[in-house]
Design a protein around this motif. Structure first.
Motif, mmCIF file in Angstrom:
data_model
loop_
_atom_site.group_PDB
_atom_site.id
_atom_site.type_symbol
_atom_site.label_atom_id
_atom_site.label_comp_id
_atom_site.label_asym_id
_atom_site.label_seq_id
_atom_site.Cartn_x
_atom_site.Cartn_y
_atom_site.Cartn_z
ATOM 1 N N GLU A 201 0.827 -1.207 0.000
ATOM 2 C CA GLU A 201 0.000 0.000 0.000
ATOM 3 C C GLU A 201 0.864 1.260 0.000
ATOM 4 O O GLU A 201 1.873 1.337 0.686
ATOM 5 C CB GLU A 201 -0.903 0.003 1.234
ATOM 6 N N ARG A 202 0.428 2.267 -0.785
ATOM 7 C CA ARG A 202 1.131 3.541 -0.850
ATOM 8 C C ARG A 202 0.195 4.670 -0.440
ATOM 9 O O ARG A 202 -1.023 4.557 -0.532
ATOM 10 C CB ARG A 202 1.683 3.779 -2.258
ATOM 11 N N LEU A 203 0.787 5.756 0.022
ATOM 12 C CA LEU A 203 0.000 6.918 0.422
ATOM 13 C C LEU A 203 -0.756 7.476 -0.775
ATOM 14 O O LEU A 203 -0.195 7.587 -1.870
ATOM 15 C CB LEU A 203 0.929 7.994 0.997
ATOM 16 N N ALA B 39 11.964 1.245 -1.175
ATOM 17 C CA ALA B 39 11.069 1.945 -0.253
ATOM 18 C C ALA B 39 11.451 3.418 -0.156
ATOM 19 O O ALA B 39 10.586 4.300 -0.071
ATOM 20 C CB ALA B 39 11.103 1.287 1.123
ATOM 21 N N MET B 40 12.746 3.707 -0.159
ATOM 22 C CA MET B 40 13.188 5.101 -0.087
ATOM 23 C C MET B 40 12.896 5.844 -1.398
ATOM 24 O O MET B 40 12.559 7.031 -1.377
ATOM 25 C CB MET B 40 14.686 5.162 0.240
ATOM 26 N N ARG B 41 13.026 5.147 -2.515
ATOM 27 C CA ARG B 41 12.668 5.778 -3.792
ATOM 28 C C ARG B 41 11.193 6.170 -3.794
ATOM 29 O O ARG B 41 10.813 7.259 -4.252
ATOM 30 C CB ARG B 41 12.955 4.823 -4.948
ATOM 31 N N ILE B 42 10.353 5.291 -3.255
ATOM 32 C CA ILE B 42 8.921 5.579 -3.172
ATOM 33 C C ILE B 42 8.661 6.769 -2.259
ATOM 34 O O ILE B 42 7.792 7.606 -2.534
ATOM 35 C CB ILE B 42 8.167 4.322 -2.693
ATOM 36 N N PRO C 271 15.125 9.986 2.861
ATOM 37 C CA PRO C 271 14.158 10.967 2.357
ATOM 38 C C PRO C 271 13.028 11.196 3.372
ATOM 39 O O PRO C 271 12.391 10.253 3.818
ATOM 40 C CB PRO C 271 13.616 10.310 1.090
ATOM 41 N N GLY C 272 12.825 12.452 3.733
ATOM 42 C CA GLY C 272 11.774 12.775 4.677
ATOM 43 C C GLY C 272 12.288 13.654 5.791
ATOM 44 O O GLY C 272 13.345 14.284 5.693
#
Length: 898
Positions: A337-339, A552-555, A724-725
């Motif tokens: 699942e993605r945001l 996951a970080m690319r996403i 990222p974030g």
């Protein structure tokens, strides 16, 4: 409002922490290097609240925290240090409390109340059920637990149920006035009998005038005594109310309002109604307009009827005030699942980042060995997915029976209008609802008035297919009908409306089903490796390839570059450094099995038979206890330190009680098994008693895990600070956080020690050699934050570039770069630390252990001068960065070029 996003610092208010304490902390937070102060709920909550999520007034700051003056002073203190403020806001529910004026008005006036549409109440029910009685209603009435009371100072009548008070409908006071021996009796009867909600203030004023007369007050006192002494009359008054008192056990199946999960003291708020939204957000919008609010964290967004449009309304409300604060949501993403990018927000609070991190530090190649060790200890092989599905069914059918009944009724209404579905009965419909919900792989879908998102069609279809394959429902048709409801697959307007009503409530309920079944039940039952039993985690996803973390970080860069990066929160099952230590068990399951076997033998005399097939602690609980013990012991623990031992014993006793009650296997919160729990606590106390010979041996044998866990902790900081974030730092976690689950993770923080650590002049390698005291973690955190302050955009929106590692210890390293225009950063961190330290024989593997292990640099990373963020100094790199050449001989590095 234009502060660069560097990092947030979360502080838990209440329990001794108020606005004044936060004001005093502002200079320290500035020195630490964060950009935003992230406050737990601070609006008025139910009396005695320890957390603030039971808000009773969205437009009043909690008086116990300092009220409006205290908040303003705190806001000014933050501004002086150039720190932004992010508020944790709770739109989904409010506290059911006499302090909640909106709720009181609804109880007093029923569906005529001006707030009748504020709450998610089933008004077709005869009464609003108030399940607060400790015994059935008839017994409470007969035992004299119910009575009428008068509050002269507030000029109002209350119905008291063992200390819990409710408002009395003014129109029903004739039941009391009938006992009044006074000349005003008839006039009062008439005036109150025809009252309307708009007359409320006038009625209060007139009653206050009467109470000022000693003769009237005396007569009223006698009248109240008379009705309280007349059980028939008292019951008649009760029956004339808009509410009905009930035994607390009634709540799960008869509650007439939407709850937060299964908590009857929290009532759902209908934010989809414009006036409700305006009234509940008035103050946060004002704060943004006054430049006192820089961001907002939306609690339990999945509980709202329409999250997407709620967030759109919120964004528009801020923009109408010419402000654009950050918006974050508490949203748990599971599996693939993605945001939803259509939500137009900064991101989630970051639980998915914890899941991604676990893949880095858990050794997937040893899963089978750990599974065998666990199964051997239990004497059985547990089926995690089967356990989850069984618990989802149980939670829905039992704990949330009221919600299930409501949904069944809604579905039957639509089914009755269809020729092919009119024969479906309530039992079949109910079981079909449960099966589809149990098969749902996510917390909820997002179908609404805007339509059915393509993503959700696929999720619903897959859930329907799985539900049919389970054969818990004999026919496919009723399950397919539930799927049609969830996809709004109807032509007639009445059917579409019915499907919308059903789907709205279903979606609000499945999140509760998932959370209660998985996080609050299975995660306390399935104890193979409890570090994986984390919010949003999946314990059978046991480690991952490096490529999975990089993806996951690319996403994250794509979906939420400004999303929060959490490692500990107020809701995590254990502190970030307890998890980091427990991850290392995955590298040596055989060694762990041996340590546990010795423990079970040493402590055998303290394990008790409760009944023929049950011992306490039971095997699963005992296996989990040893892990919890390993996770909670300080790195500098001394088994002879009686004071520390006593503190740890107190914490562990509270934890094991919560753990077994949440597991709901042999005991529970609603039906505690005294013999089982008493034996379990005796076992825990015996384990911590030095006289029994277990603890000192255990502590000696787990030292390799403790050292490797510390290295994992520091690795985790480096990765978090460069990923990222926006790093979110939970209160006190600059030092090691070895907390257990709430409320253990809300203990007071010794900020003086943290302030001192910021001021100490100690090199990073020197601090690392004293790794047990935790100062090294604080130093790495602060140094990394300084780098993020210099290039904030690099670490949020910058490109993420995985770096290849070559050489004999390549599997023990994660390396990646961040790139944005001329700025660049490189992060290097160890992984699989237990084997790394075993091979090197020291916690400083940089001192001659890496061999020719090196990171391959490419493109814009080559030929640049790099600053060592952690311990200062510069270095020039060609196309390789040898691990043995990392600054300070540290096993990790954070380099910056700009």
């Amino acid at each position: 409002m234009n502060r660069p996003l560097v990092a947030t610092y979360r502080l838990q208010f209440r329990e001794g922490t108020d606005f004044a304490a936060a004001s005093e902390l502002a200079p320290y937070l500035k020195k630490l290097g964060v950009s935003h102060f992230y406050a737990s709920p601070i609006f008025a909550a139910s009396p005695g609240s320890t957390h603030g999520y039971d808000v009773v007034d969205y437009n009043r700051f909690e008086a116990d925290l300092g009220g409006d003056p205290g908040f303003t002073a705190m806001s000014d203190a933050l501004t002086r240090e150039d720190l932004g403020l992010i508020l944790d806001f709770v739109p989904n529910h409010m506290g059911v409390s006499p302090e909640n004026g909106w709720w009181e008005d609804v109880l007093a006036w029923g569906r005529e109340s001006r707030h009748a549409t504020t709450f998610d109440i089933a008004w077709d029910a005869e009464k609003i059920l108030v399940p607060v009685l400790g015994k059935p209603y008839g017994e409470a009435l007969a035992d004299g637990d119910l009575k009428v009371v008068v509050e002269p100072e507030r000029a109002r009548f209350r119905f008291d149920a063992g200390g819990y008070q409710l408002p009395i409908d003014p129109r029903s006071l004739g039941h009391v006035f009938g006992f009044l021996e006074h000349e005003e009796r008839d006039r009062l009867n008439r005036r109150f009998a025809v009252a309307t909600p708009v007359d409320g203030d006038e009625l209060t004023e007139r009653l206050r005038e009467h109470l000022g007369d000693a003769g009237f007050q005396s007569a009223l006192t006698h009248a109240v005594e008379a009705i309280n002494g007349d059980r028939t009359a008292l019951h008649g008054l009760h029956e004339a109310q808009n509410w009905r008192l009930a035994w607390w056990r009634t709540a799960r199946e008869k509650l007439t309002y939407r709850r937060f999960f299964e908590i009857a003291d929290l009532i759902g708020v209908r934010q989809e109604i414009r006036h409700v939204f305006r009234d509940s957000h008035r103050t946060v919008i004002r704060l943004a307009k006054e430049r006192r609010l820089d961001g907002i964290r939306i609690d339990h967004v999945d509980g709202l009827a329409d999250p997407k449009n709620y967030l759109l309304d919120l964004r528009q409300a801020f923009q109408s005030a010419r402000r654009d604060p950050l918006i974050y949501v508490e949203k748990i993403l599971t599996g693939e699942e993605r945001l939803r990018t259509s939500w137009d927000i900064q991101g989630t609070t970051g639980y998915e980042f914890i899941t991604a991190l676990s893949g880095l530090y858990v050794d997937a190649t040893k899963e089978e060995a750990m599974a065998e060790a666990y199964a051997d200890f239990l004497g059985e092989v547990e089926d995690l997915r089967g356990m989850i599905k069984r618990q989802k069914r149980s939670i829905f059918a039992r704990n949330l029976a009221g919600e299930l009944a409501y949904l069944t009724g809604e579905a039957l209404d639509v089914a009755a209008r269809g020729l092919s579905t009119r024969d479906l009965g309530p039992d079949t419909i109910q079981r079909s609802i449960v099966e589809v919900a149990a098969s749902l792989p996510v917390y909820r879908t997002y179908v609404g008035v805007d339509g059915v998102p393509t993503k959700d069609v696929a999720i619903i279809d897959a859930a329907v297919a799985e539900a049919k394959s389970g054969r818990e429902v004999e026919a496919d048709e009723p399950i397919e009908f539930i799927g049609r409801l969830l996809k709004l697959d109807f032509e007639e307007a009445a059917d579409v409306a019915g499907a919308l009503n059903f789907t709205r409530r279903f979606q609000q309920t499945t999140g509760a089903v998932m959370a209660k079944a998985v996080e609050d039940t299975v995660f306390y039952r399935y104890n193979r490796l409890i570090a994986l039993n984390e919010v949003g985690g999946e314990p059978d996803h046991y480690g991952a390839e490096l490529a999975a973390f990089h993806e996951a970080m690319r996403i994250r860069v794509e979906d939420q570059p400004e999303g929060l990066l959490a490692t500990s929160t107020h809701d995590t099952k254990r502190g970030e450094d307890a998890r980091a230590r427990l991850y290392t068990l995955s590298e040596a399951p055989e060694r762990w099995e041996t340590i546990v076997a010795k423990g079970t033998e040493t402590l055998g005399a303290f394990r008790h038979q409760i009944e023929p097939l049950l011992v306490s602690p039971d095997p699963a609980t005992e296996w989990g206890f040893y892990q919890s013990l390993l996770g909670v012991l300080p790195a500098d623990f001394d088994p002879k330190d009686r004071k520390t031992l006593a503190e740890i014993e107190t914490r562990l006793l509270a934890f094991v009680e919560k753990a077994v009650r949440e597991a709901k296997r042999y005991t529970s919160w609603t039906s505690p098994a005294e013999d089982y729990e008493s034996a379990l606590k005796g076992f825990v106390s015996a384990a911590l008693d030095p006289a029994n010979g277990f603890l000192e041996t255990f502590w000696q044998e787990v030292q390799p895990f403790v050292a490797a866990g510390a290295l994992n902790s520091l690795s985790q900081v480096i990765v978090k600070m460069a990923a990222p974030g926006v790093p979110d730092i939970y209160q006190g976690t600059e030092f090691y956080d070895l907390s257990l689950v709430d409320p253990d993770n809300r203990r007071p923080i010794d900020f003086s020690a943290r302030v001192k650590a910021m001021d100490e002049a100690m090199s990073m390698p020197e601090a690392f050699r004293h790794w047990r005291d935790g100062r090294i973690k604080a130093k790495v955190t602060a140094a990394s934050l300084k780098a993020r302050q210099r290039e904030p955009e690099l670490f949020t929106r910058g490109d993420y570039l995985p770096l290849a590692v070559e050489g004999p210890l390549a599997d023990h390293v994660i390396a990646f770069a961040r790139l944005r225009e001329e700025a660049a950063a490189i992060a290097v961190a160890p992984r699989m630390s237990l084997k790394l330290l075993a091979d090197c024989g020291t916690i400083m593997p940089g001192e001659g252990c890496w061999g020719d292990t090196a990171i391959r640099l490419t493109g814009p990373l080559i030929g640049r001068d790099w600053e060592d963020v952690l311990d200062k100094g510069m270095l020039a790199l060609d196309d390789r960065l040898r691990l043995g050449d990392l600054p300070g001989k540290l096993p990790f590095a954070f380099l910056l070029a700009s």
